[in-house]
Design a protein around this motif. Structure first.
Motif, PDB file in Angstrom:
ATOM      1  N   ILE A 138      38.689  33.612  47.075  1.00 52.72           N
ATOM      2  CA  ILE A 138      38.491  33.111  45.557  1.00 52.72           C
ATOM      3  C   ILE A 138      37.820  33.707  44.824  1.00 52.72           C
ATOM      4  O   ILE A 138      38.507  34.099  43.532  1.00 52.72           O
ATOM      5  CB  ILE A 138      37.639  31.680  45.833  1.00 52.72           C
ATOM      6  N   LYS A 139      36.701  34.796  45.131  1.00 53.54           N
ATOM      7  CA  LYS A 139      36.107  35.685  44.317  1.00 53.54           C
ATOM      8  C   LYS A 139      37.132  36.714  43.875  1.00 53.54           C
ATOM      9  O   LYS A 139      37.302  37.184  42.749  1.00 53.54           O
ATOM     10  CB  LYS A 139      34.993  36.354  45.035  1.00 53.54           C
ATOM     11  N   GLY A 140      38.074  37.179  44.977  1.00 53.18           N
ATOM     12  CA  GLY A 140      39.158  38.247  44.734  1.00 53.18           C
ATOM     13  C   GLY A 140      40.117  37.748  43.516  1.00 53.18           C
ATOM     14  O   GLY A 140      40.398  38.522  42.881  1.00 53.18           O
ATOM     15  N   ILE A 141      40.442  36.383  43.761  1.00 50.33           N
ATOM     16  CA  ILE A 141      41.370  35.779  42.687  1.00 50.33           C
ATOM     17  C   ILE A 141      40.916  35.720  41.534  1.00 50.33           C
ATOM     18  O   ILE A 141      41.581  36.158  40.498  1.00 50.33           O
ATOM     19  CB  ILE A 141      42.091  34.366  43.334  1.00 50.33           C
ATOM     20  N   LEU A 142      39.640  35.481  41.171  1.00 49.77           N
ATOM     21  CA  LEU A 142      39.208  35.442  40.009  1.00 49.77           C
ATOM     22  C   LEU A 142      38.806  36.699  39.498  1.00 49.77           C
ATOM     23  O   LEU A 142      38.959  37.112  38.254  1.00 49.77           O
ATOM     24  CB  LEU A 142      37.619  34.638  40.106  1.00 49.77           C
ATOM     25  N   GLU A 143      38.514  37.798  40.307  1.00 49.65           N
ATOM     26  CA  GLU A 143      38.165  39.293  39.708  1.00 49.65           C
ATOM     27  C   GLU A 143      39.525  39.697  39.434  1.00 49.65           C
ATOM     28  O   GLU A 143      39.650  40.462  38.352  1.00 49.65           O
ATOM     29  CB  GLU A 143      37.480  39.753  40.899  1.00 49.65           C
ATOM     30  N   ASN A 144      40.586  39.752  40.445  1.00 48.35           N
ATOM     31  CA  ASN A 144      41.824  40.472  40.481  1.00 48.35           C
ATOM     32  C   ASN A 144      42.944  39.694  39.810  1.00 48.35           C
ATOM     33  O   ASN A 144      43.917  40.350  39.471  1.00 48.35           O
ATOM     34  CB  ASN A 144      42.043  41.269  41.814  1.00 48.35           C
TER      35      ASN A 144
END
Length: 158
Positions: A138-144
């Protein structure tokens, strides 16, 4: 609460008028941080408050971290160690207000904390079952963004 003195660490959470399966007529219920107090006004001309019953909150049953206090419409059923108590409120909103405060007092947590714990438990179950790092994904989706997450892949649990 004319006949009951609060302890130094006890606070009043709710006061209202209800009918009960344990007492006839209209009674006053007071929910404190430690107890459930039932009183009745008696006397025709000279009104006096009669203390009917005091139930400690630690006698209310808890199953799977859920206090056994259930609301259906304007009726609330409380499962205590001695017996079940049914309270009927004047309206559904009053019953909901009482139920929320009673569950908070019995469990020692708020609705937000209980909801947060459920979500954390769900994430941990998914992570353990699939071997993924859900929070990291989820963090990766929000960042990238979604495109970056698809190209870089979803990370495995470390």
């Amino acid at each position: 609460m004319a006949n009951y003195n609060l302890l130094s660490d006890e606070v009043v959470l709710y006061e209202g008028s209800v009918t009960s399966n344990r007492h006839k007529g209209s009674i006053m219920v007071t929910l404190t941080s430690l107890k459930l107090i039932f009183e009745r006004e008696k006397g025709l001309f000279k009104k006096e408050i009669e203390l009917l019953e005091i139930i400690a909150l630690d006698t209310i049953k808890v199953h799977n971290d859920a206090a056994q206090i259930k609301q259906k419409g304007n009726t609330v059923e409380i499962q205590a160690v001695g017996e079940n108590i049914t309270l009927t409120f004047t309206g559904m909103l009053e019953a909901r207000k009482f139920t929320g405060k009673a569950i908070d007092a019995v469990t020692g947590t708020t609705l937000a904390q209980r909801s947060s714990d459920k979500i954390k438990g769900a994430f941990n179950m998914v992570d353990d079952t699939l071997g993924l790092d859900t929070r990291g994904a989820i963090k990766g989706i929000l960042e990238n963004g979604v495109k970056g997450a698809i190209l870089n892949g979803i990370g495995k649990k470390k």
